[in-house]
Design a protein around this motif. Structure first.
Motif, PDB file in Angstrom:
ATOM      1  N   ALA A 104       1.837   2.281  12.104  1.00 41.65           N
ATOM      2  CA  ALA A 104       1.685   3.649  11.598  1.00 41.65           C
ATOM      3  C   ALA A 104       1.630   3.699  10.076  1.00 41.65           C
ATOM      4  O   ALA A 104       0.856   4.469   9.494  1.00 41.65           O
ATOM      5  CB  ALA A 104       2.834   4.516  12.103  1.00 41.65           C
ATOM      6  N   LEU A 105       2.424   2.866   9.426  1.00 39.65           N
ATOM      7  CA  LEU A 105       2.542   2.933   7.973  1.00 39.65           C
ATOM      8  C   LEU A 105       1.602   1.971   7.240  1.00 39.65           C
ATOM      9  O   LEU A 105       1.490   2.031   6.023  1.00 39.65           O
ATOM     10  CB  LEU A 105       3.994   2.645   7.553  1.00 39.65           C
ATOM     11  CG  LEU A 105       5.054   3.618   8.086  1.00 39.65           C
ATOM     12  CD1 LEU A 105       6.442   3.199   7.612  1.00 39.65           C
ATOM     13  CD2 LEU A 105       4.755   5.050   7.681  1.00 39.65           C
ATOM     14  N   THR A 106       0.926   1.096   7.985  1.00 41.22           N
ATOM     15  CA  THR A 106       0.015   0.127   7.364  1.00 41.22           C
ATOM     16  C   THR A 106      -1.424   0.583   7.529  1.00 41.22           C
ATOM     17  O   THR A 106      -2.155   0.141   8.407  1.00 41.22           O
ATOM     18  CB  THR A 106       0.200  -1.274   7.980  1.00 41.22           C
ATOM     19  OG1 THR A 106       1.569  -1.657   7.920  1.00 41.22           O
ATOM     20  CG2 THR A 106      -0.622  -2.312   7.218  1.00 41.22           C
ATOM     21  N   GLY A 107      -1.829   1.531   6.723  1.00 37.94           N
ATOM     22  CA  GLY A 107      -3.215   1.968   6.704  1.00 37.94           C
ATOM     23  C   GLY A 107      -3.588   3.015   7.726  1.00 37.94           C
ATOM     24  O   GLY A 107      -4.698   3.548   7.676  1.00 37.94           O
ATOM     25  N   THR A 108      -2.696   3.341   8.650  1.00 40.06           N
ATOM     26  CA  THR A 108      -3.027   4.345   9.669  1.00 40.06           C
ATOM     27  C   THR A 108      -2.736   5.750   9.162  1.00 40.06           C
ATOM     28  O   THR A 108      -3.603   6.619   9.175  1.00 40.06           O
ATOM     29  CB  THR A 108      -2.256   4.074  10.972  1.00 40.06           C
ATOM     30  OG1 THR A 108      -2.551   2.748  11.441  1.00 40.06           O
ATOM     31  CG2 THR A 108      -2.647   5.071  12.054  1.00 40.06           C
ATOM     32  N   PHE A 109      -1.520   5.980   8.702  1.00 35.86           N
ATOM     33  CA  PHE A 109      -1.150   7.288   8.161  1.00 35.86           C
ATOM     34  C   PHE A 109      -0.927   7.256   6.654  1.00 35.86           C
ATOM     35  O   PHE A 109      -0.825   8.299   6.026  1.00 35.86           O
ATOM     36  CB  PHE A 109       0.107   7.811   8.860  1.00 35.86           C
ATOM     37  CG  PHE A 109      -0.110   8.183  10.294  1.00 35.86           C
ATOM     38  CD1 PHE A 109      -0.580   9.432  10.652  1.00 35.86           C
ATOM     39  CD2 PHE A 109       0.130   7.255  11.300  1.00 35.86           C
ATOM     40  CE1 PHE A 109      -0.796   9.759  11.975  1.00 35.86           C
ATOM     41  CE2 PHE A 109      -0.074   7.577  12.623  1.00 35.86           C
ATOM     42  CZ  PHE A 109      -0.553   8.834  12.969  1.00 35.86           C
ATOM     43  N   ILE A 110      -0.806   6.057   6.088  1.00 37.13           N
ATOM     44  CA  ILE A 110      -0.644   5.896   4.647  1.00 37.13           C
ATOM     45  C   ILE A 110      -1.747   4.968   4.160  1.00 37.13           C
ATOM     46  O   ILE A 110      -2.027   3.935   4.765  1.00 37.13           O
ATOM     47  CB  ILE A 110       0.741   5.312   4.295  1.00 37.13           C
ATOM     48  CG1 ILE A 110       1.849   6.322   4.676  1.00 37.13           C
ATOM     49  CG2 ILE A 110       0.832   4.966   2.816  1.00 37.13           C
ATOM     50  CD1 ILE A 110       3.247   5.840   4.395  1.00 37.13           C
ATOM     51  N   VAL A 118       2.071  -1.620   1.826  1.00 36.34           N
ATOM     52  CA  VAL A 118       2.462  -2.702   2.734  1.00 36.34           C
ATOM     53  C   VAL A 118       3.973  -2.950   2.644  1.00 36.34           C
ATOM     54  O   VAL A 118       4.652  -3.120   3.667  1.00 36.34           O
ATOM     55  CB  VAL A 118       1.676  -3.985   2.415  1.00 36.34           C
ATOM     56  CG1 VAL A 118       2.239  -5.171   3.191  1.00 36.34           C
ATOM     57  CG2 VAL A 118       0.196  -3.801   2.752  1.00 36.34           C
ATOM     58  N   VAL A 119       4.498  -2.948   1.430  1.00 39.67           N
ATOM     59  CA  VAL A 119       5.944  -3.115   1.255  1.00 39.67           C
ATOM     60  C   VAL A 119       6.687  -1.944   1.906  1.00 39.67           C
ATOM     61  O   VAL A 119       7.714  -2.131   2.586  1.00 39.67           O
ATOM     62  CB  VAL A 119       6.308  -3.223  -0.242  1.00 39.67           C
ATOM     63  CG1 VAL A 119       7.825  -3.229  -0.433  1.00 39.67           C
ATOM     64  CG2 VAL A 119       5.687  -4.476  -0.850  1.00 39.67           C
ATOM     65  N   TYR A 120       6.162  -0.751   1.720  1.00 38.52           N
ATOM     66  CA  TYR A 120       6.767   0.452   2.305  1.00 38.52           C
ATOM     67  C   TYR A 120       6.772   0.343   3.828  1.00 38.52           C
ATOM     68  O   TYR A 120       7.766   0.688   4.480  1.00 38.52           O
ATOM     69  CB  TYR A 120       5.959   1.669   1.852  1.00 38.52           C
ATOM     70  CG  TYR A 120       6.608   3.016   2.075  1.00 38.52           C
ATOM     71  CD1 TYR A 120       7.774   3.380   1.397  1.00 38.52           C
ATOM     72  CD2 TYR A 120       6.028   3.947   2.941  1.00 38.52           C
ATOM     73  CE1 TYR A 120       8.350   4.622   1.574  1.00 38.52           C
ATOM     74  CE2 TYR A 120       6.592   5.199   3.121  1.00 38.52           C
ATOM     75  CZ  TYR A 120       7.755   5.529   2.438  1.00 38.52           C
ATOM     76  OH  TYR A 120       8.309   6.771   2.622  1.00 38.52           O
ATOM     77  N   ALA A 121       5.667  -0.137   4.390  1.00 45.50           N
ATOM     78  CA  ALA A 121       5.574  -0.303   5.837  1.00 45.50           C
ATOM     79  C   ALA A 121       6.585  -1.331   6.332  1.00 45.50           C
ATOM     80  O   ALA A 121       7.216  -1.145   7.388  1.00 45.50           O
ATOM     81  CB  ALA A 121       4.160  -0.717   6.231  1.00 45.50           C
ATOM     82  N   ALA A 122       6.754  -2.415   5.594  1.00 40.37           N
ATOM     83  CA  ALA A 122       7.728  -3.440   5.985  1.00 40.37           C
ATOM     84  C   ALA A 122       9.146  -2.884   5.970  1.00 40.37           C
ATOM     85  O   ALA A 122       9.946  -3.172   6.876  1.00 40.37           O
ATOM     86  CB  ALA A 122       7.619  -4.647   5.047  1.00 40.37           C
TER      87      ALA A 122
END
Length: 327
Positions: free
Chosen positions: A260-266, A273-277
């Motif tokens: 969700a956070l890796t290029g899908t919604f952000i 990428v760091v935020y998604a991790a």
């Protein structure tokens, strides 16, 4: 479950359905609905996911499809726009409801009836939650599935005809305690973390799901694999039960959060990428807390950690100048 576009969205924009249904497009809403569990609108991915469910067990395939069809048909009959339905956005919660209820309640005609009723309720709840969350630009994710399934499994023991044939759904650590993780636990746990999004705990089923994701997007497949690995490592670092790690129970919420956070919604970026991790790691950590919290009702954590963490991380984006939501 895809990010917003003309209605609620399409993860990559590669499949724009027509505004009105034809027989082929109507049929393809079913595999698209299954694929949207992992934010994908590709019917090819959905077909591979369906194969994976049947490999995991015929009951998962049959009841998952039953839930998908019931939820999608309910949305259509109640007048949800066809673009929304055709992308599969009205079916994915039904998929998870079907698979979850047959896992917790067993294979019976009573379970089949409950899957249909719960999928109908999930469709209505999806519309209600979409209305409530719209001002905040937050998707419903799998929250309708979580609410409906949690309500059913809490109430099920009160009904003899519902509960009489239920299987044991205790975590693996109930019969195999210990925190010493083996190589076997490690490598199978990474694939199982992907499969557990659909309640599957056989590594080869998780591998099939990963292949399905790669068909839609290699980036998504990479994000899923990395997030499952991260979730497993977080659980191991904190000292989680090795059998639960090997079953993927600390990976699947991290997988959904990571995708969700890796290029899908952000928008994809190094900071993103760091935020998604961080989000994936947080979802894995929250899994243990919510499992203990829900222990009184059987410890059915479902995808609550993913839903809660991803809502928070998306809601924070407007204040974080280095991050941007996708269009």
């Amino acid at each position: 479950m895809a990010p917003p576009s003309s209605s609620e969205g399409d993860a990559h924009g590669e499949e724009r359905p027509p505004a009105s249904p034809g027989p082929v497009d109507a049929a393809l809403t079913v595999p698209r609905g299954v694929a949207q569990v992992d934010f994908q609108s590709s019917h090819w991915t959905g077909l591979i996911f369906i194969v994976a469910l049947f490999v995991g067990g015929w009951e998962f395939g049959v009841f998952g499809l039953l839930g998908t069809v019931a939820a999608t048909l309910t949305a259509y009959l109640l007048g949800v726009t066809w673009n929304q339905i055709s992308l599969g956005l009205e079916g994915f919660c039904g998929t998870l409801i079907g698979v979850g209820l047959v896992l917790y309640l067993g294979t019976s005609w009573m379970t089949a009836a409950l899957v249909i009723g719960a999928a109908v309720a999930g469709s209505v709840l999806t519309a209600a939650m979409r209305t409530v969350l719209k001002p905040y630009n937050l998707p419903t994710f799998t929250a309708p599935f979580c609410v409906v399934t949690t309500a059913v499994v809490i109430g099920a023991p009160s009904f003899e005809r519902v509960w009489s044939g239920h299987p044991d759904s205790s975590p693996p650590s109930a019969t195999d305690p210990g925190t010493a993780m083996t190589w076997h636990d490690f490598w199978q746990g990474v694939f199982n973390g992907i499969g557990q999004v659909f309640f599957q705990d056989e590594w080869y089923v998780g591998l099939i799901f990963l292949i399905g994701l790669a068909v839609a997007s290699r980036l998504v497949a990479a994000a899923a694999f990395a997030s499952s690995l991260l979730g497993l490592l977080i659980g191991w670092w904190f000292g989680a039960q090795a059998a639960d790690l090997g079953a993927g129970l600390y990976g699947y919420n991290a997988v959904l959060t990571g995708i969700a956070l890796t290029g899908t919604f952000i928008v994809l970026s190094p900071v993103g990428v760091v935020y998604a991790a961080i989000g994936a790691a947080t979802a894995a950590g929250l899994t243990a807390g919510l499992t203990d919290l829900f222990d009184v009702v059987g410890g059915h954590t479902l995808t609550w950690p993913f839903v809660l963490v991803t809502w928070v991380f998306l809601a924070a984006v407007p204040i974080l100048s280095r991050l941007r939501r996708t269009a």
